[in-house]
Design a protein around this motif. Structure first.
Motif, PDB file in Angstrom:
ATOM      1  N   SER A  62       0.958  -1.131   0.110  1.00  0.00           N
ATOM      2  CA  SER A  62      -0.010   0.021  -0.100  1.00  0.00           C
ATOM      3  C   SER A  62       0.880   1.317  -0.148  1.00  0.00           C
ATOM      4  O   SER A  62       2.045   1.418   0.642  1.00  0.00           O
ATOM      5  CB  SER A  62      -0.885   0.017   1.324  1.00  0.00           C
ATOM      6  OG  SER A  62      -1.624   1.380   1.256  1.00  0.00           O
ATOM      7  N   ASP A  64      -0.629   3.844   1.358  1.00  0.00           N
ATOM      8  CA  ASP A  64      -1.381   4.832   2.279  1.00  0.00           C
ATOM      9  C   ASP A  64      -0.671   4.584   3.698  1.00  0.00           C
ATOM     10  O   ASP A  64      -1.320   5.375   4.734  1.00  0.00           O
ATOM     11  CB  ASP A  64      -2.704   4.291   2.331  1.00  0.00           C
ATOM     12  CG  ASP A  64      -3.470   4.301   1.102  1.00  0.00           C
ATOM     13  OD1 ASP A  64      -3.032   5.339   0.242  1.00  0.00           O
ATOM     14  OD2 ASP A  64      -4.271   3.516   0.473  1.00  0.00           O
ATOM     15  N   GLY A  65       0.363   3.863   4.192  1.00  0.00           N
ATOM     16  CA  GLY A  65       0.751   3.890   5.205  1.00  0.00           C
ATOM     17  C   GLY A  65       1.968   4.589   5.562  1.00  0.00           C
ATOM     18  O   GLY A  65       2.291   5.619   4.998  1.00  0.00           O
ATOM     19  N   VAL A  66       2.963   4.201   6.351  1.00  0.00           N
ATOM     20  CA  VAL A  66       4.178   4.718   6.873  1.00  0.00           C
ATOM     21  C   VAL A  66       4.952   4.869   5.504  1.00  0.00           C
ATOM     22  O   VAL A  66       4.958   4.023   4.884  1.00  0.00           O
ATOM     23  CB  VAL A  66       4.852   3.749   8.019  1.00  0.00           C
ATOM     24  CG1 VAL A  66       6.182   4.543   8.379  1.00  0.00           C
ATOM     25  CG2 VAL A  66       3.950   4.001   9.331  1.00  0.00           C
ATOM     26  N   ASN A 112       4.267   0.282  -2.865  1.00  0.00           N
ATOM     27  CA  ASN A 112       4.617   0.768  -1.691  1.00  0.00           C
ATOM     28  C   ASN A 112       5.316   2.239  -1.737  1.00  0.00           C
ATOM     29  O   ASN A 112       6.070   2.080  -2.659  1.00  0.00           O
ATOM     30  CB  ASN A 112       5.540  -0.276  -0.672  1.00  0.00           C
ATOM     31  CG  ASN A 112       5.015  -1.468  -0.389  1.00  0.00           C
ATOM     32  OD1 ASN A 112       4.023  -1.389   0.285  1.00  0.00           O
ATOM     33  ND2 ASN A 112       5.495  -2.368  -0.977  1.00  0.00           N
TER      34      ASN A 112
END
Length: 120
Positions: A62, A64-66, A112
């Motif tokens: 993703s 959308d994360g860190v 990512n």
């Protein structure tokens, strides 16, 4: 408290071999593969990072994360490898400051988001 409190990271992947080739090319490293049955890992050399690419049923790439900020010796070369290996440049190389150097934001071949950093 530890000076660097990030002890280990795991980057989720679906296409293990493609992701491994991407990271080996962009960061000019060889990853060590470990098959744990339900989980397959490609570990970064311990002298440069404490983490691995991970493929398993609970790992989902993703953007959308860190966001991990990863140092590279040559950011221009790394960015060339990103595109050649199926990734995308989200934000081209830019200078953060004279003290902090340069960064670029990329999406790896699995989706990512990462930031590349260079201090030259």
């Amino acid at each position: 408290m530890h000076k660097n409190w990030i002890q280990w990271f795991e980057i989720p992947v679906y296409q293990f071999d493609k992701a491994r080739a991407f990271y080996e090319a962009v960061f000019q490293v060889e990853l060590q593969v470990i098959d744990l049955g339900a989980l397959t890992m490609a570990m970064f050399p311990p002298e440069i990072a404490s983490g691995a690419l991970c493929q398993g049923e609970w790992y989902h790439p993703s953007s959308d994360g860190v966001t991990l900020h990863v140092p590279v010796a040559d950011i221009d070369l790394a960015l060339q490898q990103v595109e050649q290996m199926g990734g995308h440049i989200l934000q081209p190389k830019k200078q953060i400051s004279t003290e902090l150097g340069y960064m670029a934001l990329i999406k790896d071949c699995e989706g990512n988001r990462l930031a590349l950093r260079a201090t030259y």
